[in-house]
Design a protein around this motif. Structure first.
Motif: not given
Ligand code: F6P
Ligand code: MG
Length: 436
Positions: A283-312
């Protein structure tokens, strides 16, 4: 039927209290339908062409032929927009189709430039979804996924900085937290996150700048700031509801700022549950879908940056524990403005009414809140909402089109004098509150 664009349009600005429409040639609505929407479609075609090998790999060889057809359908849609065709019926068998078709049937022969801009723009994105619904192999394909993921990837510096800030605010060993000050800072970060919108940049991924350093200097650009009232609503210990609802807007950095705010609200026990509303289709190019939401959380949790990873990881846990509840509802991808919700989606209206506060993000939600009307800018928010009052409402939006409410007298005039296009730049913002 081709209603040729230049013969029909009136060389006018949008009259006061009229609905925004491509009919008024001296409006951003006209410019959007004429230039911005075709550009978004062209951009999508380019991406499909450039990524055809990857798409075939993911969806199988049979998808290859279908992809050619899909690209052709995008070109046809672009031609329909540019030549101002009648908005024909949607033909897939999805469950929102009757609602769409009945809605447009009531406005017989309405075209892109003659109808209400909101309706035309929503219809175009619904037609994009229809293209994929009618395929066999590409039904689940999201034509904006690549851009959304790229936008997230280019925001890593800003994400890291905000992660560090959020973690520092949540550090219980630190005494003397100014919780209110921290909340308001996060609210403002959240507002400016709304500048990162791929429909506004014409699908071009831009580097989301580091607002963290310049937050204070942006204060004069917040043309209506009800942060204090929002704080009072959030921190009200007498409120019976422990739910806060967030109606999301864009993926990428904006979503990250939304989630930081949601975490802050949970961590400080201002809410027990945050319901997070996503779109049920691209929707409107960048609006969040459920897939985007789940992908984002997974990416954050896989981050090598400690704080980002913890939040994810923490946020994945919130979802698992239903502290954060993801909600999809067809109403958010209908062309209806929010004054119609009580009648057209009474259960959703009732659900929002259970929340202590409902936070609406972004320009499209703001247009729906204001019923796409060119109000006098000083009109009280309550009046502009035209009866939409499921609960207390907060709206955080960078200004990307010519509609606004709740300004102090003289503010709009002063801004227009300084910068005649101030409502089309996304450089100004509102943080508004409306009591129920
Ligand atoms: O108004 C300009 C615009 O790009 C619209 O085309 C669209 O409604 C909106 O902004 C998208 O902004 P947001 O992502 O903030 O809803
Ligand atoms: Mg958006």
């Amino acid at each position: 039927m081709c209603e040729c664009v230049n013969d029909l349009q009136m060389d006018l600005v949008t009259p006061r209290n009229a609905s925004l429409s491509g009919f008024y040639k001296r409006s951003f609505a006209y410019y959007t339908i004429k230039e911005r929407l075709p550009k978004i479609l062209t951009q999508s075609i380019d991406i499909l062409v450039r990524n055809k090998d990857e798409i075939t790999k993911e969806y199988g060889n049979e998808a290859k032929e279908e992809l050619k057809h899909v690209i052709g359908e995008f070109s046809k849609l672009k031609y329909e927009v540019q030549t101002n065709k009648v908005m024909r019926n949607i033909t897939s068998n999805a469950k929102d189709v009757d609602v769409y078709n009945n809605f447009f049937a009531k406005q017989a022969n309405v075209t892109y430039f003659t109808g209400v801009w909101l309706h035309a723009e929503c219809y175009m994105y619904r037609r994009i979804r229809e293209i994929f619904e009618l395929t066999e192999y590409l039904k689940s394909y999201d034509p904006f996924r690549i851009q959304k993921q790229e936008a997230f990837n280019t925001s890593q510096t800003a994400i890291l900085q905000l992660s560090k800030y959020l973690m520092s605010t949540l550090n219980e060993n630190d005494n003397g937290h100014d919780v209110k000050g921290e909340f308001i800072k996060l609210l403002k970060m959240n507002l400016w996150g709304n500048q990162c919108d791929l429909s506004f940049s014409g699908g071009v991924v831009e580097d989301c700048s580091d607002w963290f350093q310049i937050l204070d200097s942006l204060q004069p650009n917040i043309v209506s700031d009800h942060s204090e009232q929002i704080w009072l609503a959030v921190s009200n210990t007498n409120a019976t509801s422990r739910i806060i609802d967030i109606i999301l807007d864009n993926s990428g950095y904006e979503l990250f700022t939304d989630l930081c705010l949601a975490d802050f609200l949970i961590s400080h026990k201002f809410a027990r549950t945050i319901r997070i509303y996503v779109k049920n289709m691209p929707w409107f190019v960048s609006d969040v879908t459920k897939n985007d939401f789940e992908w984002t959380l997974q990416e954050l949790a896989n981050s090598n940056e400690t704080d980002v990873n913890k939040l994810g990881k923490r946020w994945l846990h919130y979802v698992k524990q239903k502290v954060w509840v993801i909600v999809e509802n067809d109403f958010f991808t209908l062309p209806h403005d929010y004054s119609l919700m009580a009648q057209e989606a009474p259960e959703l209206y009732k659900q929002l009414g259970e929340a202590k506060l409902v936070i609406f993000k972004g320009d499209l939600n703001y247009r729906k809140l204001l019923g796409e009307k060119n109000w006098d800018p000083t009109i009280p928010c309550k009046v502009a909402l035209q009866g939409f009052a499921p609960s207390k409402i907060a709206a955080l939006r960078t200004v990307k089109c010519q509609l606004i409410c709740g300004l102090e007298p003289g503010v709009a005039e002063a801004l227009s004098e300084k910068d005649p296009n101030w409502q089309e730049t996304g450089k100004y913002g509102v943080i508004q509150f409306c009591d129920d």
